[in-house]
Scaffold this motif. Structure first.
Motif, PDB file in Angstrom:
ATOM      1  N   HIS A  86       0.859  -1.182   0.000  1.00  0.00           N
ATOM      2  CA  HIS A  86       0.000   0.000   0.000  1.00  0.00           C
ATOM      3  C   HIS A  86       0.894   1.230   0.000  1.00  0.00           C
ATOM      4  CE1 HIS A  86      -3.548   2.440   0.996  1.00  0.00           C
ATOM      5  NE2 HIS A  86      -2.749   3.099   1.826  1.00  0.00           N
ATOM      6  N   CYS A  87       0.469   2.296  -0.655  1.00  0.00           N
ATOM      7  CA  CYS A  87       1.297   3.492  -0.790  1.00  0.00           C
ATOM      8  C   CYS A  87       0.806   4.600   0.123  1.00  0.00           C
ATOM      9  CB  CYS A  87       1.310   3.987  -2.245  1.00  0.00           C
ATOM     10  SG  CYS A  87       2.299   2.954  -3.326  1.00  0.00           S
ATOM     11  N   LEU A  88       1.719   5.109   0.948  1.00  0.00           N
ATOM     12  CA  LEU A  88       1.487   6.324   1.711  1.00  0.00           C
ATOM     13  C   LEU A  88       2.166   7.472   0.976  1.00  0.00           C
ATOM     14  CD1 LEU A  88       2.189   5.163   5.384  1.00  0.00           C
ATOM     15  CD2 LEU A  88      -0.016   5.373   4.250  1.00  0.00           C
ATOM     16  N   LEU A  89       1.428   8.529   0.704  1.00  0.00           N
ATOM     17  CA  LEU A  89       1.968   9.693   0.010  1.00  0.00           C
ATOM     18  C   LEU A  89       2.363  10.739   1.047  1.00  0.00           C
ATOM     19  CD1 LEU A  89      -0.702   9.873  -2.820  1.00  0.00           C
ATOM     20  CD2 LEU A  89       1.472   8.648  -2.814  1.00  0.00           C
ATOM     21  N   VAL A  90       3.635  11.146   1.025  1.00  0.00           N
ATOM     22  CA  VAL A  90       4.145  12.058   2.049  1.00  0.00           C
ATOM     23  C   VAL A  90       4.760  13.279   1.387  1.00  0.00           C
ATOM     24  CG1 VAL A  90       4.558  10.173   3.660  1.00  0.00           C
ATOM     25  CG2 VAL A  90       6.401  10.913   2.161  1.00  0.00           C
ATOM     26  N   LYS A  91       4.708  14.401   2.079  1.00  0.00           N
ATOM     27  CA  LYS A  91       5.353  15.635   1.653  1.00  0.00           C
ATOM     28  C   LYS A  91       5.543  16.513   2.876  1.00  0.00           C
ATOM     29  CE  LYS A  91       2.859  18.858  -0.324  1.00  0.00           C
ATOM     30  NZ  LYS A  91       2.619  19.873   0.731  1.00  0.00           N
ATOM     31  N   GLU A  92       6.373  17.503   2.725  1.00  0.00           N
ATOM     32  CA  GLU A  92       6.571  18.454   3.813  1.00  0.00           C
ATOM     33  C   GLU A  92       5.354  19.362   3.921  1.00  0.00           C
ATOM     34  OE1 GLU A  92       9.621  22.065   5.177  1.00  0.00           O
ATOM     35  OE2 GLU A  92      10.052  20.814   3.424  1.00  0.00           O
ATOM     36  N   HIS A  93       4.877  19.545   5.127  1.00  0.00           N
ATOM     37  CA  HIS A  93       3.704  20.379   5.363  1.00  0.00           C
ATOM     38  C   HIS A  93       4.111  21.841   5.258  1.00  0.00           C
ATOM     39  CE1 HIS A  93      -0.135  21.639   6.783  1.00  0.00           C
ATOM     40  NE2 HIS A  93       0.316  22.106   7.934  1.00  0.00           N
ATOM     41  N   GLN A  94       3.565  22.538   4.268  1.00  0.00           N
ATOM     42  CA  GLN A  94       3.916  23.931   4.014  1.00  0.00           C
ATOM     43  C   GLN A  94       2.664  24.792   4.082  1.00  0.00           C
ATOM     44  OE1 GLN A  94       5.866  23.918   0.222  1.00  0.00           O
ATOM     45  NE2 GLN A  94       7.740  22.975   0.988  1.00  0.00           N
ATOM     46  N   VAL A  95       2.651  25.715   5.022  1.00  0.00           N
ATOM     47  CA  VAL A  95       1.555  26.667   5.182  1.00  0.00           C
ATOM     48  C   VAL A  95       2.146  28.027   5.500  1.00  0.00           C
ATOM     49  CG1 VAL A  95      -0.149  24.972   5.953  1.00  0.00           C
ATOM     50  CG2 VAL A  95       1.342  26.048   7.621  1.00  0.00           C
ATOM     51  N   ARG A  96       1.285  29.030   5.457  1.00  0.00           N
ATOM     52  CA  ARG A  96       1.729  30.368   5.839  1.00  0.00           C
ATOM     53  C   ARG A  96       2.078  30.421   7.320  1.00  0.00           C
ATOM     54  NH1 ARG A  96      -2.805  31.507   2.808  1.00  0.00           N
ATOM     55  NH2 ARG A  96      -3.953  31.974   4.722  1.00  0.00           N
ATOM     56  N   GLU A  97       2.984  31.266   7.662  1.00  0.00           N
ATOM     57  CA  GLU A  97       3.422  31.383   9.049  1.00  0.00           C
ATOM     58  C   GLU A  97       2.247  31.792   9.928  1.00  0.00           C
ATOM     59  OE1 GLU A  97       6.423  30.716  11.729  1.00  0.00           O
ATOM     60  OE2 GLU A  97       6.594  30.608   9.539  1.00  0.00           O
ATOM     61  N   GLY A  98       1.977  30.999  10.931  1.00  0.00           N
ATOM     62  CA  GLY A  98       0.898  31.298  11.859  1.00  0.00           C
ATOM     63  C   GLY A  98      -0.461  30.784  11.426  1.00  0.00           C
ATOM     64  N   ALA A  99      -0.574  30.224  10.186  1.00  0.00           N
ATOM     65  CA  ALA A  99      -1.871  29.730   9.727  1.00  0.00           C
ATOM     66  C   ALA A  99      -2.243  28.413  10.389  1.00  0.00           C
ATOM     67  CB  ALA A  99      -1.865  29.563   8.199  1.00  0.00           C
ATOM     68  N   ASP A 100      -1.255  27.591  10.691  1.00  0.00           N
ATOM     69  CA  ASP A 100      -1.487  26.298  11.332  1.00  0.00           C
ATOM     70  C   ASP A 100      -0.663  26.249  12.602  1.00  0.00           C
ATOM     71  OD1 ASP A 100      -2.033  23.731  12.006  1.00  0.00           O
ATOM     72  OD2 ASP A 100      -1.630  22.883  10.032  1.00  0.00           O
ATOM     73  N   THR A 101      -1.312  26.475  13.721  1.00  0.00           N
ATOM     74  CA  THR A 101      -0.586  26.554  14.984  1.00  0.00           C
ATOM     75  C   THR A 101      -0.270  25.190  15.571  1.00  0.00           C
ATOM     76  OG1 THR A 101      -2.691  26.723  16.167  1.00  0.00           O
ATOM     77  CG2 THR A 101      -1.611  28.785  15.539  1.00  0.00           C
TER      78      THR A 101
END
Length: 284
Positions: A40-55
């Motif tokens: 089974h395949c897990l798709l991964v990437k670096e989590h990139q959001v605006r600064e302060g958008a995802d605390t």
């Protein structure tokens, strides 16, 4: 053909997100056990959001994982990515979205959620270097989710464990409910004291909050009073219910009313004629 098709993506939302950000996604092959033939395949990437958008998920240290199967819980993901670095937390969600810092759940009996279908996960590492190490796992062979040392329960063993976990201790439940009610009563008392303190005091704009208080303030209804009110409402609705519901019922009601008026008119005429015959009729 340009590009390759990823095998085992069981979530429509995950496939859509993968197609939008396919350039930065890496496919990690995983197996439930050694006996499983197709990975089974897990798709991964670096989590990139605006600064302060995802605390809740800090940038440069959070790995975004798509296509997480239901049997792969936070413990399994933490064990899979622990070889890349120290895992601080694993947050599994139904769909991608900005997260907020949540208070740690102190309840043992409430606010528990069961996983349904394929989900997404946010794996937070202690150091940013672990993100690249996690993406490099795509070059290795399939990773095992369930091992002999840390097996993942499925089938009847999982059902038995779920049933045993659903049996609560009455003493623990009572203690938790009592503690919650004490905190609630304390909070309500503080709000009432604050409202009483601010009563009659003008605010910054000079407005004074006025509350409705009579000589006999209304008392809270008891259960018996509520039942009496509900019974009265029920009787009132029953009287109105099905009254002249059909058109023919409405016509029949009008006919009966006219017939009663005519009957009363005839009776009045006979009474007047009788009074005239007896010379007792004195209209003036």
């Amino acid at each position: 053909r340009r590009g390759t098709r990823v095998k085992g993506t069981g979530s429509g939302a995950g496939a859509a997100a993968a197609s939008q950000t396919g350039a930065s996604l890496a496919a990690l092959a995983v197996k439930f056990t050694e006996r499983q033939r197709s990975p089974h395949c897990l798709l991964v990437k670096e989590h990139q959001v605006r600064e302060g958008a995802d605390t809740a998920h800090p940038p440069r240290r959070t790995l975004f994982v798509l296509n997480v199967p239901p049997y792969c819980g936070p413990d399994s993901l933490s064990r899979l990515f622990s070889r890349c670095g120290h895992v601080q937390s694993v947050d599994i969600c139904d769909k991608p979205g900005p997260g907020e810092k949540k208070d740690q759940l102190t309840s043992k009996f409430f606010d528990h959620k069961t996983a349904k279908g394929f989900q997404v996960a946010y794996v937070v590492f202690r150091k940013p270097a672990a993100i690249q190490a996690a993406k490099a796992l795509s070059q290795e062979g399939p990773l095992l989710i369930s091992t002999e040392s840390r097996p993942v329960k499925t089938g009847i063993s999982k059902w038995i464990a779920s049933y045993e976990a659903s049996i609560v201790d009455p003493k623990e439940l009572k203690a938790e409910v009592d503690a919650y009610m004490q905190d609630y009563d304390k909070m309500m008392a503080e709000e009432e004291a604050k409202a009483a303190k601010e009563e009659g005091v003008p605010d910054e704009e000079g407005w004074v909050k006025v509350t409705c208080k009579g000589r006999k303030p209304g008392l809270p209804r008891t259960e018996a009073a509520n039942l009496r009110v509900l019974e009265k409402e029920k009787q009132k609705r029953a009287r109105k219910e099905l009254l002249n519901f059909y058109a023919w019922q409405h016509r029949e009601t009008k006919r009966e009313h006219i017939a009663q008026l005519r009957k009363k008119f005839e009776e009045d005429k006979q009474r007047i004629a009788l009074m005239r015959a007896q010379r007792k009729f004195r209209p003036y």
